[in-house]
Design an enzyme around this catalytic site. Structure first.
Site, PDB file in Angstrom:
ATOM      1  N   HIS A  63      -3.514   7.215   2.372  1.00  0.00           N
ATOM      2  CA  HIS A  63      -3.879   5.893   1.867  1.00  0.00           C
ATOM      3  C   HIS A  63      -5.264   5.549   2.398  1.00  0.00           C
ATOM      4  O   HIS A  63      -5.569   5.770   3.580  1.00  0.00           O
ATOM      5  CB  HIS A  63      -2.843   4.866   2.346  1.00  0.00           C
ATOM      6  CG  HIS A  63      -3.261   3.452   2.086  1.00  0.00           C
ATOM      7  ND1 HIS A  63      -3.690   3.027   0.850  1.00  0.00           N
ATOM      8  CD2 HIS A  63      -3.333   2.373   2.911  1.00  0.00           C
ATOM      9  CE1 HIS A  63      -4.008   1.740   0.928  1.00  0.00           C
ATOM     10  NE2 HIS A  63      -3.806   1.324   2.154  1.00  0.00           N
TER      11      HIS A  63
ATOM     12  N   CYS B  18       0.815  -1.225   0.000  1.00  0.00           N
ATOM     13  CA  CYS B  18       0.000   0.000   0.000  1.00  0.00           C
ATOM     14  C   CYS B  18       0.843   1.268   0.000  1.00  0.00           C
ATOM     15  O   CYS B  18       0.339   2.343  -0.315  1.00  0.00           O
ATOM     16  CB  CYS B  18      -0.937   0.002   1.197  1.00  0.00           C
ATOM     17  SG  CYS B  18      -2.048  -1.403   1.217  1.00  0.00           S
TER      18      CYS B  18
ATOM     19  N   ASN C  26     -10.143  -0.244  -0.539  1.00  0.00           N
ATOM     20  CA  ASN C  26      -8.680  -0.194  -0.458  1.00  0.00           C
ATOM     21  C   ASN C  26      -8.101  -0.820  -1.726  1.00  0.00           C
ATOM     22  O   ASN C  26      -8.185  -2.029  -1.923  1.00  0.00           O
ATOM     23  CB  ASN C  26      -8.225  -0.959   0.789  1.00  0.00           C
ATOM     24  CG  ASN C  26      -6.714  -0.916   1.000  1.00  0.00           C
ATOM     25  OD1 ASN C  26      -5.975  -0.497   0.108  1.00  0.00           O
ATOM     26  ND2 ASN C  26      -6.272  -1.354   2.157  1.00  0.00           N
TER      27      ASN C  26
END
Ligand code: ACO
Length: 326
Positions: free
Chosen positions: A253, A116, A283
């Site tokens: 994020h 990520c 996500n």
């Protein structure tokens, strides 16, 4: 004192057409919209078709970034792609995209695997090459088809992820070395390998010869994320000699809306300065930041001259931040 800055001259994003709502998921696993919405902030996610690859999503985002930059693909000196879901184990998926975009033969192509945090890592790498004078124009792309490494029978993980891509074009520009310059003002990347087992894909080329599925210790990730994301943001603000009051936008994020608001509060940023797109994107790992950035630059929310902090955390654990004046 003059210096070279990497300016964002183009941005792009792409989400696959197929959308999966929380109600759709409730038909697959024992879950419901109320649980997913309140615990994560996610309402729906986009999912690639079986024959729709990471490179396809990346290509769409890259084409938009090149178009908004007003340049030709032949002008790009390198492509850096952040992904954990490459089309093939090797070569790098970035090479495939370079070929499809019509980048000139000889321009560099590389993939970065930092989960990520991939976009912040790729941006750091590209910025360093530009500031060293090795490259003038670099295409940074993040793209993921996480749906292909998601265990669709595991309600602990399958509700969290989505597919998508985002991209920016960076170009060298002379700056004055102050925080008034446009471009990337500071970057910082970190890792803590002792956390390797807390978030991973439980397969791999050298271990199982399969790609495996995402597995995580959700509570540990949650705790670590708030501290590491705040640390990264604070560090890049310090490096850029700016304070929280100077920041126009935090583009974090997008893993969980509760993590995002926890970080915003820790940094002392008002809620309206924190960009949230997780509701319709979920996500998408490395892609969340450029997706959110490009979406908000396209609709005019983030404007030329705005001071933006980007921060990400993911498997490894890896984390990092960037301070950018758009
Ligand atoms: N639907 C309904 N119930 C569920 C679901 C679901 N999809 N998933 C779990 N539950 C249940 C659990 O079984 C548990 O039930 P029990 O109490 O009877 O055992 C209950 O809900 C509570 O589960 P918790 O795990 O305690 O829920 P929590 O509030 O910690 O939220 C979550 C879980 C959302 C995963 C949270 O820990 C989190 O966001 N962690 C961060 C992890 C993350 O974002 N990872 C993404 C990749 S990493 C990154 O991008 C940074």
């Amino acid at each position: 004192m003059t210096c070279i800055r990497s300016e964002i001259i183009g941005h792009g994003h792409y989400l696959p057409a197929k959308e999966l709502t929380n109600d759709d998921l409730a038909k697959i696993v024992d879950t419901n919209d109320e649980w997913i919405s309140t615990r994560t902030g996610i309402k729906s996610r986009h999912v690639a078709e079986k024959d729709e690859y990471t490179s396809d999503l990346a290509l769409k985002a890259a084409e938009m970034a090149i178009k908004t930059a007003g340049i030709k693909a032949e002008e790009i000196d390198a492509i850096v792609l952040a992904t954990v879901t490459p089309d093939n184990t090797t070569p790098a998926t970035s090479a495939k995209i370079a070929g499809k975009l019509g980048m000139r033969v000889g321009a560099a192509a590389m993939d970065i695997s930092a989960a990520c945090s991939g976009f912040v890592y790729a941006l750091t790498m590209a910025d360093n090459m530009i500031r060293l004078g090795q490259m003038k124009t670099v295409l940074v792309v993040s793209a993921e088809t996480l749906s292909k490494i998601t265990d669709w029978t595991d309600r602990n993980t399958c509700v969290l992820f989505g597919d998508g891509a985002g991209a920016v074009v960076l170009r060298a520009k002379e700056g004055n070395g102050t925080s008034e310059d446009t471009g990337i003002l500071a970057t910082k990347i970190y890792a803590d390998g002792t956390q390797y087992e807390n978030l991973l894909c439980n397969g791999g080329v050298s271990t199982t010869q399969t790609s495996g599925y995402i597995w995580m210790n959700g509570k540990e990730v949650f705790k670590y994320a708030i501290n590491s994301l705040s640390e990264a943001a604070e560090e890049v603000m310090k490096m850029g000699q700016v304070e929280a009051k100077d920041i126009d936008w935090l583009v974090p994020h997008q893993a969980n809306v509760r993590i995002i608001s926890g970080v915003g509060q820790k940094l002392g940023l008002p809620e309206e300065k924190v960009i949230v797109t997780i509701d319709h994107q979920a996500n998408t790992s490395a892609a969340t930041i450029p997706l959110a950035l490009s979406e908000k630059m396209t609709d005019g929310t983030i404007k030329k001259g705005d001071l933006v902090v980007l921060n990400a955390m993911g498997a490894g654990f890896t984390w990092g931040g960037a301070l950018v004046r758009i």
